[in-house]
Scaffold this motif. Structure first.
Motif, mmCIF file in Angstrom:
data_model
loop_
_atom_site.group_PDB
_atom_site.id
_atom_site.type_symbol
_atom_site.label_atom_id
_atom_site.label_comp_id
_atom_site.label_asym_id
_atom_site.label_seq_id
_atom_site.Cartn_x
_atom_site.Cartn_y
_atom_site.Cartn_z
ATOM 1 N N PHE A 200 118.505 -16.186 -47.890
ATOM 2 C CA PHE A 200 118.908 -16.713 -46.726
ATOM 3 C C PHE A 200 118.823 -15.650 -45.710
ATOM 4 N N THR A 201 118.013 -15.920 -44.584
ATOM 5 C CA THR A 201 117.729 -14.756 -43.434
ATOM 6 C C THR A 201 118.361 -15.729 -42.036
ATOM 7 N N SER A 202 118.229 -14.984 -41.132
ATOM 8 C CA SER A 202 118.621 -15.522 -39.950
ATOM 9 C C SER A 202 117.507 -15.727 -38.800
ATOM 10 N N PRO A 203 117.557 -16.822 -38.054
ATOM 11 C CA PRO A 203 116.531 -17.132 -36.920
ATOM 12 C C PRO A 203 116.959 -15.990 -35.601
ATOM 13 N N ALA B 104 125.922 -15.853 -47.318
ATOM 14 C CA ALA B 104 125.325 -14.475 -46.723
ATOM 15 C C ALA B 104 126.366 -13.387 -46.971
ATOM 16 N N VAL B 105 127.678 -13.751 -46.730
ATOM 17 C CA VAL B 105 128.744 -12.915 -47.013
ATOM 18 C C VAL B 105 128.917 -12.210 -48.442
ATOM 19 N N PHE B 106 129.012 -13.558 -49.167
ATOM 20 C CA PHE B 106 129.081 -13.267 -50.613
ATOM 21 C C PHE B 106 128.059 -12.457 -50.989
ATOM 22 N N ARG B 107 126.920 -12.575 -50.757
ATOM 23 C CA ARG B 107 125.758 -11.767 -51.138
ATOM 24 C C ARG B 107 125.830 -10.477 -50.742
ATOM 25 N N SER B 108 126.224 -9.982 -49.677
ATOM 26 C CA SER B 108 126.340 -8.746 -48.909
ATOM 27 C C SER B 108 127.500 -7.836 -49.618
ATOM 28 N N LEU B 109 128.300 -8.438 -50.331
ATOM 29 C CA LEU B 109 129.454 -7.799 -50.717
ATOM 30 C C LEU B 109 129.255 -6.814 -52.019
ATOM 31 N N LEU B 110 128.282 -7.021 -52.550
ATOM 32 C CA LEU B 110 127.856 -6.209 -53.875
ATOM 33 C C LEU B 110 128.152 -4.715 -53.715
ATOM 34 N N GLY B 111 128.832 -4.149 -54.458
ATOM 35 C CA GLY B 111 128.904 -2.551 -54.465
ATOM 36 C C GLY B 111 129.995 -2.107 -54.011
ATOM 37 N N GLU B 112 129.968 -0.780 -53.316
ATOM 38 C CA GLU B 112 131.213 0.098 -53.303
ATOM 39 C C GLU B 112 131.355 0.120 -51.593
ATOM 40 N N TRP B 113 132.648 -0.080 -51.366
ATOM 41 C CA TRP B 113 133.078 -0.085 -49.952
ATOM 42 C C TRP B 113 134.319 1.189 -49.707
ATOM 43 N N LYS B 114 134.117 1.784 -48.574
ATOM 44 C CA LYS B 114 135.296 2.873 -48.161
ATOM 45 C C LYS B 114 136.292 1.800 -47.754
ATOM 46 N N LEU B 115 137.373 2.168 -47.989
ATOM 47 C CA LEU B 115 138.431 1.057 -47.562
ATOM 48 C C LEU B 115 139.692 1.904 -46.845
ATOM 49 N N SER B 116 139.896 1.598 -45.707
ATOM 50 C CA SER B 116 141.071 2.093 -44.815
ATOM 51 C C SER B 116 141.963 0.787 -44.566
#
Length: 730
Positions: free
Chosen positions: A241-244, A548-560
């Motif tokens: 899924f991409t964006s126009p 799109a959100v679900f796909r992009s969550l994979l992996g590590e995030w810094k959290l504050s």
């Protein structure tokens, strides 16, 4: 008198060719017999979830949506996903054959030899169950396609101390790694274009699931394995899924082929952008792809980055939902170079780098189409300039791969690489018109202006030949339509894009047969309506954003995270740590029986994340009060419902989901919100006994990739009164 036509192959090309000869020309013009070596129709496409013996995994998702993977006059069902699984494509073809029958279908029959007779007819020899038969036909139509035999490079031994398979034979980790090999190591994937990237992403998904699934491990010690992907140069990797509107602060999402085949973005009449790609054209195309992705891919790895001199080279594309994020996570390591040799469990690549401790090798080296033509006589192969050493351009045929002027009773449909279904339908129509009315002025004009044969031979030795040299999809559809005097159907208005234009999305249904029957017309209308509705839903109603959100969550995030409490019993303070989203196969924990049954009957439960956060909480007014804090949730995405949900993890088994926390409801941004440069806003609520959790999200994308996001809670109850503001960054 009706002419007798032999069609070799009952895949998509063979079926659409038969349907066209029987249903789109004057009744009684042709008798059609289809010979298919397999015991089923479909060609590459399996017709059941359990059919794992072919070249395509039955659970594989198409890399173009159902709006491109379609024939003009058969609509997908409303219940089918935007990106069907391979077995669903096979069942679509079964419905197509049922609706447009009339051909004699000979399953389990292999065409072993053909001879062109002096009168132009064809003598066809077939074998079935050990018995040979000879048949005479007026015409021969070859629809066997490009996937004749997996390519096994000469420098790769057939047998060694580690398993070696072609990517088309990969099904799961257990099949790749026999029990005797479960000591860990590197899974080497050889081949850097579409199939290499797709299979690397698939294996990484399976490894991640094996590591983080609560179920019994499919292999021993999955965490001991990694994937090493050998590539000669990087490709642009697109999600499904991409964006126009990739520069929007809250970009809408659509199936990737809808923005890609938006005719409003191209000058008219269309010109062919494929074949030879000049430096100037390469720079333009690479710029378009970088804008669509919002990145030169450097944030994933230096080896995936496309910049500098690479921008002067013809671009290569691949499709994968998770490949780049797995590269960023380190589960996939990209090795630049070309495999030079393989001995035992050690490989040498062209940069003189040695890769040791190899556990298995997967060859994503493509296919040799020559076996698909083995039944043609040598004189015919010579006439069509057959070249086994050029698997991307194996034959030099006239008018976009349909025929050779010296062989008027021989036709080809489906010998074409790129977005496929609309073009093969057009090829079938062209052959039908050429055989039925060869003096048609439009056909003759098209043939007179055609340079396909010379162009193909020239491209074989052109170092700047494009990834799909036979021609770009939109141009081919236009060129066939002109030759066949078919007018394109208007698409209908959509919300305007940044260029001030409505989308003008190309699909096969926009080029219907000039005189469709009533049932055909109904299917065409349904197809057109489905694509238009999909575009409106994505552009105006936030559809596909959850995915799109679900796909992009994979992996590590810094959290504050800041906690502000209004009760003295709960200290205010700040949490600093990391959050990790571990991708895995969907689990049934907490789901209703009806949801489980629905999934089992359809596309399955899909994927989910095990969410883990780990860090330190420090009280604001009591700096000495500091402690480690961890938390787990399960994040799920329901593809058919387009719903993102968050589930509590069980306290006694934190790998498993317990019960629903909340479903994420996305809000359509107003024009004022767009001016404030807000991302996608979403909300949810959850009543936990007497405590009400109001949840607010903001997801900030840069084109297709999520760059940062916020998660805020307001919690009110008899003994709780606090707010939490969390900020996630890469």
């Amino acid at each position: 008198m009706a002419k007798n036509v032999c069609i070799v192959g009952a895949g998509p090309a063979g079926l659409v060719a038969a349907k066209t000869l029987l249903h789109d020309v004057s009744a009684g013009s042709y008798n059609v017999t289809i010979f298919e070596v397999q015991s089923r129709i479909g060609g590459l496409w399996p017709t059941s979830k359990d059919d794992a013996d072919g070249l395509v995994h039955p659970l594989m998702m198409t890399n173009q949506s159902r709006h491109t993977v379609q024939f003009s006059d058969l609509a997908w069902r409303d219940s089918d996903p935007q990106f069907p699984r391979a077995w669903q494509v096979g069942q679509y073809l079964e419905r197509y054959l049922q609706k447009y029958g009339g051909a004699t279908l000979r399953l389990g029959h292999k065409v072993v030899k053909t001879d062109l007779q002096t009168d132009g007819s064809w003598k066809i020899e077939t074998e079935s169950a050990g018995e040979s038969k000879t048949h005479i036909f007026d015409y021969l139509l070859v629809t066997t396609g490009f996937f004749g035999r997996p390519i096994w490079p000469e420098y790769v031994p057939k047998e060694t101390s580690v398993p070696i398979i072609h990517s088309s034979k990969y099904r799961d980790l257990k099949g790749l790694l026999p029990s005797s090999c479960h000591h860990g190591g590197k899974i080497l994937v050889v081949g850097g274009q579409m199939s290499g990237i797709e299979i690397s992403g698939t294996i990484a998904t399976h490894l991640s699931s094996a590591i983080h699934s609560p179920a019994e491990k499919i292999i021993e010690g999955p965490e001991k394995y990694s994937i090493h992907h050998v590539v000669q140069r990087p490709s642009w990797v697109f999600p499904l899924f991409t964006s126009p509107k990739p520069t929007s602060s809250a970009p809408p999402f659509l199936p990737c082929d809808l923005p890609s085949y938006n005719l409003a973005n191209r000058p008219h009449p269309l010109t062919n952008t494929q074949g030879h790609v000049s430096i100037e054209a390469a720079r333009i195309l690479n710029s378009v792809y970088q804008t669509a992705l919002g990145s030169n891919q450097s944030e994933f790895s230096p080896e995936t980055k496309i910049d500098g001199d690479l921008l002067d080279e013809q671009p290569f594309l691949a499709m994968s939902q998770h490949y780049t994020d797995f590269v960023r996570s380190g589960l996939i390591k990209v090795e630049k170079g070309k495999l030079s040799s393989l001995s035992g469990n050690t490989a040498i690549i062209s940069t003189n780098e040695q890769i040791s401790d190899i556990a298995a090798v997967v060859l994503a080296t493509g296919f040799d189409p020559s076996p698909s033509l083995s039944f043609l006589p040598s004189s015919v192969l010579e006439t069509i300039s057959h070249s086994p050493s050029h698997p991307n351009l194996p034959m030099a045929l006239a008018f976009h791969g349909t025929h050779h002027p010296s062989l008027p009773t021989l036709g080809f449909v489906g010998m074409y690489r790129s977005p496929y279904w609309g073009v093969i339908e057009m090829q079938a129509r062209f052959i039908a018109r050429l055989w039925t009315d060869p003096q048609d002025p439009s056909i003759q004009e098209a043939i007179a202006a055609d340079d396909s044969i010379a162009r193909t031979i020239s491209l074989r030795t052109d170092p700047r030949t494009s990834q799909f040299p036979m021609g770009d999809y939109a141009f081919l559809m236009q060129d066939f339509a002109r030759a066949l005097s078919i007018r394109i159907t208007p698409f209908g208005d959509t919300p305007l894009l940044g260029n001030g234009k409505s989308m003008d999305i190309l699909t096969p249904a926009r080029y219907p047969n000039s005189s469709p029957s009533k049932p055909q017309g109904e299917e065409i209308t349904t197809n057109l309506h489905a694509t238009h509705e999909t575009a409106i839903a994505g552009l105006s109603h936030a559809r596909f954003v959850a995915g799109a959100v679900f796909r992009s969550l994979l992996g590590e995030w810094k959290l504050s995270r800041d906690l502000n409490s209004r009760l003295p019993s709960h200290p205010s303070g700040r949490f600093e740590g990391v959050a990790r989203f571990h991708l895995r196969e969907g689990t049934t924990d907490g789901l209703s029986n009806s949801r489980i049954s629905e999934a089992e009957a359809g596309i399955g439960l899909g994927l989910e994340y095990l969410y883990e956060e780990d860090g330190t909480f420090t009280a604001r007014d009591q700096p000495g009060l500091s402690f480690r804090a961890t938390r787990r949730y399960i994040w799920r995405y329901d593809e058919l419902a387009d719903k993102l949900s968050v589930w509590f993890a069980r306290t006694d088994d934190p790998m498993r989901a317990d019960y629903l926390f909340h479903e994420v409801e996305f809000e359509v941004p107003s024009s004022d919100e767009g001016k404030r440069k807000q991302g996608w806003l979403a909300k949810a609520s959850h009543l936990c006994v007497e405590d009400l959790y109001n949840v607010h999200y903001e997801f900030n994308f840069h084109a297709v990739n999520l760059k940062e996001w916020k998660l805020a809670y307001t919690v009110n109850g008899p003994k709780k009164d606090y707010t939490i503001d969390g900020f996630y960054t890469r």
